[in-house]
Design a protein around this motif. Structure first.
Motif, PDB file in Angstrom:
ATOM      1  N   GLN A 162       0.824  -1.217   0.000  1.00 35.25           N
ATOM      2  CA  GLN A 162       0.000   0.000   0.000  1.00 35.25           C
ATOM      3  C   GLN A 162       0.858   1.267   0.000  1.00 35.25           C
ATOM      4  O   GLN A 162       0.611   2.208   0.745  1.00 35.25           O
ATOM      5  N   LEU A 163       1.865   1.267  -0.869  1.00 30.11           N
ATOM      6  CA  LEU A 163       2.744   2.428  -1.016  1.00 30.11           C
ATOM      7  C   LEU A 163       2.234   3.301  -2.153  1.00 30.11           C
ATOM      8  O   LEU A 163       1.861   2.804  -3.213  1.00 30.11           O
ATOM      9  N   ASP A 164       2.243   4.613  -1.937  1.00 33.29           N
ATOM     10  CA  ASP A 164       1.769   5.526  -2.979  1.00 33.29           C
ATOM     11  C   ASP A 164       2.909   5.881  -3.941  1.00 33.29           C
ATOM     12  O   ASP A 164       4.021   5.362  -3.845  1.00 33.29           O
ATOM     13  N   ASP A 165       2.622   6.790  -4.876  1.00 35.20           N
ATOM     14  CA  ASP A 165       3.591   7.137  -5.918  1.00 35.20           C
ATOM     15  C   ASP A 165       4.777   7.950  -5.422  1.00 35.20           C
ATOM     16  O   ASP A 165       5.702   8.205  -6.186  1.00 35.20           O
ATOM     17  N   THR A 166       4.778   8.366  -4.153  1.00 29.36           N
ATOM     18  CA  THR A 166       5.950   9.070  -3.636  1.00 29.36           C
ATOM     19  C   THR A 166       7.095   8.094  -3.367  1.00 29.36           C
ATOM     20  O   THR A 166       8.240   8.519  -3.231  1.00 29.36           O
ATOM     21  N   PHE A 167       6.797   6.795  -3.313  1.00 25.64           N
ATOM     22  CA  PHE A 167       7.827   5.797  -3.063  1.00 25.64           C
ATOM     23  C   PHE A 167       8.475   5.370  -4.375  1.00 25.64           C
ATOM     24  O   PHE A 167       7.791   5.088  -5.349  1.00 25.64           O
ATOM     25  N   ARG A 168       9.799   5.340  -4.358  1.00 21.58           N
ATOM     26  CA  ARG A 168      10.589   4.910  -5.486  1.00 21.58           C
ATOM     27  C   ARG A 168      11.351   3.654  -5.093  1.00 21.58           C
ATOM     28  O   ARG A 168      11.554   3.384  -3.913  1.00 21.58           O
ATOM     29  N   LEU A 169      11.826   2.945  -6.086  1.00 18.61           N
ATOM     30  CA  LEU A 169      12.671   1.797  -5.831  1.00 18.61           C
ATOM     31  C   LEU A 169      14.102   2.314  -5.631  1.00 18.61           C
ATOM     32  O   LEU A 169      14.637   3.007  -6.487  1.00 18.61           O
ATOM     33  N   ARG A 170      14.690   2.028  -4.481  1.00 17.54           N
ATOM     34  CA  ARG A 170      16.071   2.451  -4.208  1.00 17.54           C
ATOM     35  C   ARG A 170      16.986   1.250  -4.399  1.00 17.54           C
ATOM     36  O   ARG A 170      16.846   0.233  -3.736  1.00 17.54           O
ATOM     37  N   ALA A 171      17.921   1.396  -5.340  1.00 18.92           N
ATOM     38  CA  ALA A 171      18.937   0.380  -5.595  1.00 18.92           C
ATOM     39  C   ALA A 171      20.255   0.895  -5.043  1.00 18.92           C
ATOM     40  O   ALA A 171      20.596   2.064  -5.211  1.00 18.92           O
ATOM     41  N   SER A 172      20.985   0.017  -4.372  1.00 18.32           N
ATOM     42  CA  SER A 172      22.270   0.440  -3.818  1.00 18.32           C
ATOM     43  C   SER A 172      23.227  -0.740  -3.771  1.00 18.32           C
ATOM     44  O   SER A 172      22.853  -1.889  -3.983  1.00 18.32           O
TER      45      SER A 172
END
Length: 108
Positions: free
Chosen positions: A20-30
């Motif tokens: 239930q994450l909205d569009d403000t969440f991005r996929l963070r790759a590190s």
């Protein structure tokens, strides 16, 4: 740039919906030190973009990478496998000179 395969896109969208994450969440790759080859990949969702982050969008998936990790991940494609040989995200990283058997770590 970091690109995303069609299968990875579908899985990222499903995981965001399930959490239930909205569009403000991005996929963070590190990239972090560790793993049997010296460096390991990390994926998470993040709603914060830091000043030195690199941000990309491919196939509607927003990916954020810190500058240090981007040096190792430039040109990488994020893919997803649900086959018999393993299930999960994996990185097609042209910068990796060696990877471990499980694909979770690499060296340059």
């Amino acid at each position: 740039m970091i690109t995303v395969s069609d299968k990875a896109k579908e899985k990222v969208i499903k995981l965001k919906q399930d959490a239930q994450l909205d569009d403000t969440f991005r996929l963070r790759a590190s990239v972090a030190g560790g793993g049997c080859s010296g460096l390991s990949y990390k994926l998470d969702f993040d709603d914060e973009v830091k000043p030195m982050d690199q941000e990309f969008e491919d196939k509607g998936v927003k990916v954020v990478v810190d500058m240090k990790s981007f040096l190792y991940l430039a040109g990488t494609e994020l893919d997803f496998s649900d086959g018999l040989n393993g299930k999960g995200f994996y990185f097609n990283n042209p910068n990796a000179s060696r990877t471990c058997g499980c694909g979770d770590s690499f060296s340059v």
